[in-house]
Scaffold this active site. Structure first.
Site, PDB file in Angstrom:
ATOM      1  N   PRO A  25      11.753   1.654  -0.732  1.00  0.00           N
ATOM      2  CA  PRO A  25      12.592   1.308  -2.479  1.00  0.00           C
ATOM      3  C   PRO A  25      12.798  -0.279  -3.096  1.00  0.00           C
ATOM      4  CG  PRO A  25      12.810   0.730   0.170  1.00  0.00           C
ATOM      5  CD  PRO A  25      12.005   1.505   0.376  1.00  0.00           C
ATOM      6  N   ASN A  26      12.751   0.700  -3.762  1.00  0.00           N
ATOM      7  CA  ASN A  26      12.751  -0.946  -5.575  1.00  0.00           C
ATOM      8  C   ASN A  26      11.764  -1.015  -6.136  1.00  0.00           C
ATOM      9  OD1 ASN A  26      15.327  -1.924  -4.733  1.00  0.00           O
ATOM     10  ND2 ASN A  26      14.770  -3.013  -2.901  1.00  0.00           N
TER      11      ASN A  26
ATOM     12  N   ARG B  72      11.076  -5.629 -10.769  1.00  0.00           N
ATOM     13  CA  ARG B  72      11.503  -6.863 -10.199  1.00  0.00           C
ATOM     14  C   ARG B  72       9.919  -7.772  -9.698  1.00  0.00           C
ATOM     15  NH1 ARG B  72       9.568  -4.164  -4.847  1.00  0.00           N
ATOM     16  NH2 ARG B  72      11.353  -4.972  -3.278  1.00  0.00           N
TER      17      ARG B  72
ATOM     18  N   TYR C 266       5.332  -8.970  -7.650  1.00  0.00           N
ATOM     19  CA  TYR C 266       4.944  -8.119  -7.583  1.00  0.00           C
ATOM     20  C   TYR C 266       4.172  -7.056  -8.795  1.00  0.00           C
ATOM     21  CZ  TYR C 266       8.027  -7.226  -3.720  1.00  0.00           C
ATOM     22  OH  TYR C 266       8.321  -7.344  -3.022  1.00  0.00           O
TER      23      TYR C 266
ATOM     24  N   ASN D 271       3.181   2.860   0.417  1.00  0.00           N
ATOM     25  CA  ASN D 271       4.275   1.642   0.431  1.00  0.00           C
ATOM     26  C   ASN D 271       5.528   1.468   0.542  1.00  0.00           C
ATOM     27  OD1 ASN D 271       5.137  -0.691   0.567  1.00  0.00           O
ATOM     28  ND2 ASN D 271       4.008  -0.885  -1.901  1.00  0.00           N
TER      29      ASN D 271
ATOM     30  N   ALA E 141      10.362  -2.125   1.941  1.00  0.00           N
ATOM     31  CA  ALA E 141      12.008  -2.480   3.246  1.00  0.00           C
ATOM     32  C   ALA E 141      11.109  -1.978   4.116  1.00  0.00           C
ATOM     33  CB  ALA E 141      13.195  -3.523   2.344  1.00  0.00           C
TER      34      ALA E 141
ATOM     35  N   HIS F  23       9.953  -2.895   7.699  1.00  0.00           N
ATOM     36  CA  HIS F  23      10.404  -3.606   8.396  1.00  0.00           C
ATOM     37  C   HIS F  23      11.134  -3.584   9.663  1.00  0.00           C
ATOM     38  CE1 HIS F  23       7.535  -5.732   5.371  1.00  0.00           C
ATOM     39  NE2 HIS F  23       8.268  -6.073   4.908  1.00  0.00           N
TER      40      HIS F  23
ATOM     41  N   GLU G 203      -1.269   2.495   5.049  1.00  0.00           N
ATOM     42  CA  GLU G 203      -0.124   2.013   4.597  1.00  0.00           C
ATOM     43  C   GLU G 203      -0.437   0.573   3.168  1.00  0.00           C
ATOM     44  OE1 GLU G 203       0.797  -0.164   7.902  1.00  0.00           O
ATOM     45  OE2 GLU G 203       2.434  -1.486   6.883  1.00  0.00           O
TER      46      GLU G 203
ATOM     47  N   HIS H 156       0.869  -2.809   0.843  1.00  0.00           N
ATOM     48  CA  HIS H 156       1.898  -3.713  -0.308  1.00  0.00           C
ATOM     49  C   HIS H 156       0.678  -4.255  -1.086  1.00  0.00           C
ATOM     50  CE1 HIS H 156       4.366  -2.181   3.851  1.00  0.00           C
ATOM     51  NE2 HIS H 156       2.700  -2.718   4.330  1.00  0.00           N
TER      52      HIS H 156
ATOM     53  N   SER I  92       1.811  -6.865  -2.373  1.00  0.00           N
ATOM     54  CA  SER I  92       1.957  -8.780  -1.857  1.00  0.00           C
ATOM     55  C   SER I  92       1.307  -8.279  -0.398  1.00  0.00           C
ATOM     56  CB  SER I  92       3.501  -9.020  -1.987  1.00  0.00           C
ATOM     57  OG  SER I  92       4.529  -8.353  -0.768  1.00  0.00           O
TER      58      SER I  92
ATOM     59  N   ARG J  80       4.833 -14.661   3.277  1.00  0.00           N
ATOM     60  CA  ARG J  80       5.971 -14.608   2.878  1.00  0.00           C
ATOM     61  C   ARG J  80       6.750 -14.248   4.265  1.00  0.00           C
ATOM     62  NH1 ARG J  80       6.923  -9.226  -0.940  1.00  0.00           N
ATOM     63  NH2 ARG J  80       8.531 -10.534  -1.248  1.00  0.00           N
TER      64      ARG J  80
ATOM     65  N   ARG K 155       8.705 -10.575   7.375  1.00  0.00           N
ATOM     66  CA  ARG K 155       7.823  -9.230   7.043  1.00  0.00           C
ATOM     67  C   ARG K 155       6.492  -8.954   6.909  1.00  0.00           C
ATOM     68  NH1 ARG K 155       9.843  -8.516   1.247  1.00  0.00           N
ATOM     69  NH2 ARG K 155      11.753 -10.202   0.658  1.00  0.00           N
TER      70      ARG K 155
HETATM   71  C1  DHK Z   1       7.121  -4.366  -1.244  1.00  0.00           C
HETATM   72  C2  DHK Z   1       9.215  -4.679  -0.692  1.00  0.00           C
HETATM   73  O1  DHK Z   1      10.130  -3.816  -1.305  1.00  0.00           O
HETATM   74  C3  DHK Z   1       9.079  -5.361   0.398  1.00  0.00           C
HETATM   75  O2  DHK Z   1      10.163  -5.263   1.117  1.00  0.00           O
HETATM   76  C4  DHK Z   1       7.648  -5.202   1.503  1.00  0.00           C
HETATM   77  C5  DHK Z   1       6.000  -4.222  -0.241  1.00  0.00           C
HETATM   78  C6  DHK Z   1       6.495  -5.960   0.737  1.00  0.00           C
HETATM   79  C7  DHK Z   1       4.896  -4.711  -0.699  1.00  0.00           C
HETATM   80  O3  DHK Z   1       4.079  -5.675  -0.482  1.00  0.00           O
HETATM   81  O4  DHK Z   1       4.473  -3.814  -2.021  1.00  0.00           O
HETATM   82  O5  DHK Z   1       8.188  -6.282   2.262  1.00  0.00           O
END
Ligand code: DHK
Length: 147
Positions: free
Chosen positions: A11-12, A19, A24, A75, A78, A81, A99, A101, A103, A108, A112
């Site tokens: 998501p996102n 964003r 990111y 990836n 969210a 977690h 996996e 990420h 960031s 953080r 997370r």
């Molecule tokens: C991306 C997200 O959207 C967060 O919810 C994760 C992750 C970290 C990233 O670092 O790609 O906590």
């Protein structure tokens, strides 16, 4: 015949580049997809690239990967977690799982720091920006013996 690797984004991540760029970065998910396809072609890997904001859709792709993928790069965003359901789906997949990420989640908020997906992942890359996807691809290609 080239082997297939799924790259699944949670998501996102459709908002990547817009964003919180201070966290990111400014590359878009389309940029990441193009880089993965280019690196995949060089490594002899066929990439299936997906993103969804819906947990059930992500689980569906993991189930599909059981049929036609040699490895998964994920990836989970969210859902990393929160999602026992994604962990269970990955546990039903036999190939390597890396996996990613963008960031460094460990720098953080404490919520997370825990990852359900890490209980299954063969490798975890965090804090390398979008380059993390390419590092993951290199690792999956080595594990599946691609080229
Ligand atoms: C991306 C997200 O959207 C967060 O919810 C994760 C992750 C970290 C990233 O670092 O790609 O906590």
């Amino acid at each position: 015949m080239s082997k297939t690797v799924y790259v699944i984004n949670g998501p996102n991540l459709n908002l990547l580049g817009k964003r919180q760029p201070e966290i990111y970065g400014s590359e878009t998910l389309a940029d990441v997809e193009a880089a993965c396809r280019q690196a995949g072609a060089a490594a002899g890997v066929e990439i299936r690239f997906h993103q969804s904001n819906a947990e059930h859709e992500i689980i569906g792709w993991i189930h599909q990967a059981r049929e036609d993928a040699a490895g998964i790069i994920m990836n989970p965003a969210a859902f990393t977690h929160t999602s026992v359901a994604i962990l269970d789906a990955l546990n039903a997949f036999d190939g390597p799982v890396i996996e990613v990420h963008i960031s460094n989640v460990h720098k953080r908020e404490t919520f997370r720091h825990h990852s359900y997906v890490s209980l299954r992942a063969d490798g975890v890359i965090a804090g390398c920006g979008t380059q993390g996807y390419l590092l993951a691809l290199q690792r999956v290609a080595a594990l599946i013996g691609a080229d």
